[in-house]
Design a protein around this motif. Structure first.
Motif, PDB file in Angstrom:
ATOM      1  N   THR A 299      51.723  28.503  35.991  1.00  0.00           N
ATOM      2  CA  THR A 299      52.206  29.648  35.227  1.00  0.00           C
ATOM      3  C   THR A 299      51.142  30.304  34.353  1.00  0.00           C
ATOM      4  O   THR A 299      51.401  31.357  33.759  1.00  0.00           O
ATOM      5  CB  THR A 299      53.402  29.229  34.354  1.00  0.00           C
ATOM      6  N   GLU A 300      49.956  29.694  34.255  1.00  0.00           N
ATOM      7  CA  GLU A 300      48.861  30.391  33.569  1.00  0.00           C
ATOM      8  C   GLU A 300      48.494  31.688  34.283  1.00  0.00           C
ATOM      9  O   GLU A 300      47.846  32.568  33.696  1.00  0.00           O
ATOM     10  CB  GLU A 300      47.625  29.489  33.442  1.00  0.00           C
ATOM     11  N   SER A 330      41.449  44.495  29.329  1.00  0.00           N
ATOM     12  CA  SER A 330      41.896  43.113  29.528  1.00  0.00           C
ATOM     13  C   SER A 330      43.406  42.936  29.662  1.00  0.00           C
ATOM     14  O   SER A 330      43.849  42.065  30.399  1.00  0.00           O
ATOM     15  CB  SER A 330      41.380  42.234  28.380  1.00  0.00           C
ATOM     16  N   ASP A 331      44.215  43.710  28.924  1.00  0.00           N
ATOM     17  CA  ASP A 331      45.621  43.359  28.709  1.00  0.00           C
ATOM     18  C   ASP A 331      45.704  41.900  28.267  1.00  0.00           C
ATOM     19  O   ASP A 331      46.520  41.119  28.770  1.00  0.00           O
ATOM     20  CB  ASP A 331      46.489  43.610  29.940  1.00  0.00           C
ATOM     21  N   HIS A 332      44.851  41.550  27.321  1.00  0.00           N
ATOM     22  CA  HIS A 332      44.847  40.204  26.740  1.00  0.00           C
ATOM     23  C   HIS A 332      46.200  39.970  26.073  1.00  0.00           C
ATOM     24  O   HIS A 332      46.542  40.625  25.091  1.00  0.00           O
ATOM     25  CB  HIS A 332      43.710  40.122  25.716  1.00  0.00           C
ATOM     26  N   SER A 333      46.996  39.061  26.643  1.00  0.00           N
ATOM     27  CA  SER A 333      48.355  38.849  26.142  1.00  0.00           C
ATOM     28  C   SER A 333      48.643  37.354  26.058  1.00  0.00           C
ATOM     29  O   SER A 333      49.297  36.765  26.922  1.00  0.00           O
ATOM     30  CB  SER A 333      49.376  39.532  27.056  1.00  0.00           C
ATOM     31  N   PRO A 334      48.146  36.715  25.003  1.00  0.00           N
ATOM     32  CA  PRO A 334      48.263  35.259  24.867  1.00  0.00           C
ATOM     33  C   PRO A 334      49.608  34.846  24.287  1.00  0.00           C
ATOM     34  O   PRO A 334      50.384  35.655  23.776  1.00  0.00           O
ATOM     35  CB  PRO A 334      47.133  34.924  23.900  1.00  0.00           C
ATOM     36  N   SER A 335      49.868  33.572  24.380  1.00  0.00           N
ATOM     37  CA  SER A 335      51.021  32.964  23.712  1.00  0.00           C
ATOM     38  C   SER A 335      50.666  31.512  23.426  1.00  0.00           C
ATOM     39  O   SER A 335      49.617  31.023  23.854  1.00  0.00           O
ATOM     40  CB  SER A 335      52.266  33.029  24.605  1.00  0.00           C
ATOM     41  N   ILE A 354      47.937  37.150  30.569  1.00  0.00           N
ATOM     42  CA  ILE A 354      46.660  36.529  30.898  1.00  0.00           C
ATOM     43  C   ILE A 354      45.721  36.698  29.709  1.00  0.00           C
ATOM     44  O   ILE A 354      45.556  37.816  29.203  1.00  0.00           O
ATOM     45  CB  ILE A 354      46.016  37.169  32.142  1.00  0.00           C
ATOM     46  N   SER A 355      45.098  35.626  29.270  1.00  0.00           N
ATOM     47  CA  SER A 355      44.111  35.694  28.190  1.00  0.00           C
ATOM     48  C   SER A 355      42.715  35.813  28.803  1.00  0.00           C
ATOM     49  O   SER A 355      42.253  34.880  29.460  1.00  0.00           O
ATOM     50  CB  SER A 355      44.201  34.437  27.314  1.00  0.00           C
ATOM     51  N   SER A 356      42.065  36.947  28.571  1.00  0.00           N
ATOM     52  CA  SER A 356      40.751  37.150  29.204  1.00  0.00           C
ATOM     53  C   SER A 356      39.777  37.917  28.336  1.00  0.00           C
ATOM     54  O   SER A 356      38.753  38.394  28.822  1.00  0.00           O
ATOM     55  CB  SER A 356      40.912  37.881  30.541  1.00  0.00           C
ATOM     56  N   LEU A 357      40.083  38.047  27.054  1.00  0.00           N
ATOM     57  CA  LEU A 357      39.259  38.876  26.183  1.00  0.00           C
ATOM     58  C   LEU A 357      37.800  38.446  26.184  1.00  0.00           C
ATOM     59  O   LEU A 357      36.889  39.272  26.193  1.00  0.00           O
ATOM     60  CB  LEU A 357      39.828  38.835  24.765  1.00  0.00           C
ATOM     61  N   GLN A 358      37.558  37.145  26.207  1.00  0.00           N
ATOM     62  CA  GLN A 358      36.191  36.629  26.165  1.00  0.00           C
ATOM     63  C   GLN A 358      35.535  36.611  27.541  1.00  0.00           C
ATOM     64  O   GLN A 358      34.308  36.546  27.640  1.00  0.00           O
ATOM     65  CB  GLN A 358      36.202  35.210  25.584  1.00  0.00           C
ATOM     66  N   ARG A 427      43.941  28.148  24.169  1.00  0.00           N
ATOM     67  CA  ARG A 427      42.899  28.190  25.201  1.00  0.00           C
ATOM     68  C   ARG A 427      43.460  27.935  26.593  1.00  0.00           C
ATOM     69  O   ARG A 427      42.947  27.125  27.362  1.00  0.00           O
ATOM     70  CB  ARG A 427      41.800  27.201  24.840  1.00  0.00           C
ATOM     71  N   VAL A 428      44.510  28.648  26.887  1.00  0.00           N
ATOM     72  CA  VAL A 428      45.095  28.639  28.224  1.00  0.00           C
ATOM     73  C   VAL A 428      44.463  29.792  28.992  1.00  0.00           C
ATOM     74  O   VAL A 428      44.459  30.931  28.521  1.00  0.00           O
ATOM     75  CB  VAL A 428      46.624  28.827  28.165  1.00  0.00           C
ATOM     76  N   THR A 429      43.924  29.509  30.168  1.00  0.00           N
ATOM     77  CA  THR A 429      43.276  30.580  30.923  1.00  0.00           C
ATOM     78  C   THR A 429      43.431  30.375  32.412  1.00  0.00           C
ATOM     79  O   THR A 429      43.316  29.245  32.920  1.00  0.00           O
ATOM     80  CB  THR A 429      41.773  30.685  30.566  1.00  0.00           C
ATOM     81  N   ALA A 430      43.678  31.464  33.111  1.00  0.00           N
ATOM     82  CA  ALA A 430      43.745  31.431  34.571  1.00  0.00           C
ATOM     83  C   ALA A 430      42.362  31.267  35.200  1.00  0.00           C
ATOM     84  O   ALA A 430      42.260  31.048  36.407  1.00  0.00           O
ATOM     85  CB  ALA A 430      44.396  32.716  35.087  1.00  0.00           C
ATOM     86  N   TYR A 431      41.322  31.374  34.378  1.00  0.00           N
ATOM     87  CA  TYR A 431      39.953  31.281  34.898  1.00  0.00           C
ATOM     88  C   TYR A 431      39.347  29.888  34.754  1.00  0.00           C
ATOM     89  O   TYR A 431      38.176  29.689  35.097  1.00  0.00           O
ATOM     90  CB  TYR A 431      39.054  32.298  34.179  1.00  0.00           C
ATOM     91  N   ALA A 432      40.111  28.925  34.262  1.00  0.00           N
ATOM     92  CA  ALA A 432      39.575  27.579  34.042  1.00  0.00           C
ATOM     93  C   ALA A 432      38.977  27.020  35.329  1.00  0.00           C
ATOM     94  O   ALA A 432      39.588  27.068  36.404  1.00  0.00           O
ATOM     95  CB  ALA A 432      40.679  26.655  33.541  1.00  0.00           C
TER      96      ALA A 432
END
Length: 470
Positions: A299-300, A330-335, A354-358, A427-432
């Motif tokens: 679900t990340e 980005s549409d950086h949208s964390p939770s 998706i958190s991707s700002l960095q 620090r949940v990321t789809a790019y891990a």
């Protein structure tokens, strides 16, 4: 005053064999004075400017010129990210201004514009805007501006928000995911668009059609294919078609957020040929991740609209190449991690974002270089075009008169994404675990280094407002 004369005032010189300018990539020395780019000079000027000649002395109190020889690292304009959910105040445990802007600085982003949700309260009145500015003041590592929000019943608040300096207005055509920011009906959309067009504002839209989503199959559970079927491309295509018709009738300026459907591109291209004032963005996750690689229960990867198939991704890249898609943000949208429902892996219940700002710059660059695009393209999509969208005339390019905002990138170096090294609060990321090209060496804001090798300095960013036309 000539560029040479302006350069004599320089307090910082940056030199690189690869500087991305509006005229192309070249070896150059960039002279900075008082936080602005004074001149873009020949590479050799690095040794001459700012050095007193024989018999000359500096004015009393004038400091020596700082010099940074960047070698072959690329000097890009600092990224401008116009689609970020900071969630502060009210849901600062999801992100927050300090953590979001640290992550941005580490990733080469020097300016962001914060979305009106998912903070509590949302930015739908001037009073709420003041609360948000108060939460951000003194805590931001980069420059931060704000979108206003359109919800049912706040039409009278839109012009005051515009006058207070918001960059435009965000609305949803479907449920936003949070109760305090309801979506607009067709009649409410027309009313808001007409009001905003009347004072020359910009409406930015989450464009999915509610009727299409209501008729799509909804199957809870871990299968990504089921989630993808619940958010079909037709929902975006139908909503965009309606937006185009309304914008054409009202002569309104409209921006489509986070486009994921390649099928909508012909509609958008035709609308532009007809003179509709329509701009479009897409996001790193749509350009770099594909539905085929999303594991069930992961679900990340959930976001709305969803990450689609590889063939659809190819269409988005073609849209960028053709200029139909304007920018990448980005549409950086964390939770918090619990909202991603890793315990069940149920895509229907998990928070979508998706958190991707960095990570946006290296993620996009990794795929862009594979497809034959250059860093000039990336700088246009991720800096120049978003700055133009928001009317930030002093951002988005390395040329005289602009803010001295830069990202220094080692484009051929790689790194493997380790969530522990991210500055995002959660620090949940789809790019891990993904290996990406492009290491951000340093980030500069108005001539001051604000991040060095991934480590941000103290917060020195400013809260910015929409620039009024002369």
């Amino acid at each position: 005053m000539s560029q040479s004369a302006e350069a004599e005032r320089a307090d910082l010189l940056l030199r690189s064999t690869r500087v991305i300018t509006p005229e192309g990539t070249r070896a150059a020395t960039v002279a900075v004075a008082d936080g602005s780019i004074a001149a873009v000079l020949p590479y050799e000027a690095y040794e001459a400017y700012g050095t007193p000649q024989a018999g000359e002395t500096r004015d009393a109190g004038q400091s020596a010129v700082r010099r940074e020889d960047l070698g072959d690292d690329v000097l890009l304009p600092g990224l401008v990210d116009t689609h970020v959910h900071v969630n502060d105040p009210g849901r600062a445990e999801w992100e927050g201004f300090a953590s979001a802007t640290r992550a941005a600085a580490a990733g080469g982003v020097t300016t962001l514009v914060d979305m009106p949700l998912n903070s509590v309260p949302p930015t739908t009145t001037v009073e709420h805007l003041d609360l948000k500015r108060g939460a951000a003041d003194g805590r931001v590592h980069i420059d931060v501006g704000f979108w206003g929000g359109v919800i049912p019943g706040n039409t009278a608040d839109l012009k005051p928000l515009h006058n207070a300096g918001v960059f435009g207005f965000k609305c949803f055509l479907v449920h936003s995911g949070v109760e305090e920011f309801p979506n607009l009906s067709a009649a409410e959309l027309a009313e808001a668009m007409g009001e905003i067009a009347g004072f020359g504002g910009l409406l930015v839209v989450h464009a999915e059609d509610a009727h299409c989503l209501d008729s799509a199959p909804r199957t809870p559970g871990r299968r990504y294919a089921d989630f993808l079927a619940s958010r079909p491309r037709a929902a975006e295509d139908t909503a965009i078609e309606g937006l185009i018709a309304l914008a054409k009738r009202l002569d309104a300026r409209v921006h489509v957020l986070h486009l994921s459907s390649g099928d909508a591109l012909p509609l958008i291209a035709e609308a532009r040929r007809e003179g509709v004032r329509l701009t479009v963005e897409t996001c790193p996750h749509y350009l770099t991740l594909t539905a085929e690689e999303v594991p069930d229960g992961a679900t990340e990867f959930k976001c709305c609209p969803p990450i689609r198939e590889a063939a659809n991704q190819d269409a988005l890249w073609q849209g960028l190449a053709d200029g139909v898609i304007d920018c990448v943000v980005s549409d950086h949208s964390p939770s918090t991690a619990d909202l991603k429902r890793f315990d069940t892996g149920d895509f229907a219940e998990a928070w979508g974002g998706i958190s991707s700002l960095q990570l946006g710059l290296p993620a996009v660059w990794t795929e862009a270089r594979r497809r034959g695009h250059g860093l000039e393209d990336v700088a246009r999509w991720m800096s120049t075009a978003p700055a133009e969208l928001a009317g930030l005339r002093h951002k988005g390019a390395i040329e005289a008169g602009r803010d001295a905002d830069f990202a220094v990138l080692a484009p051929d170096e790689t790194f493997t994404v380790d969530p522990a090294e991210l500055h995002h609060r959660n620090r949940v990321t789809a790019y891990a675990g993904r290996t990406l090209h492009g290491v951000v060496r340093s980030t500069w804001l108005r001539g001051r280094r604000i991040a060095d090798h991934g480590t941000p300095t103290e917060p020195t960013g400013r809260l910015i407002e929409r620039q009024r036309t002369a």
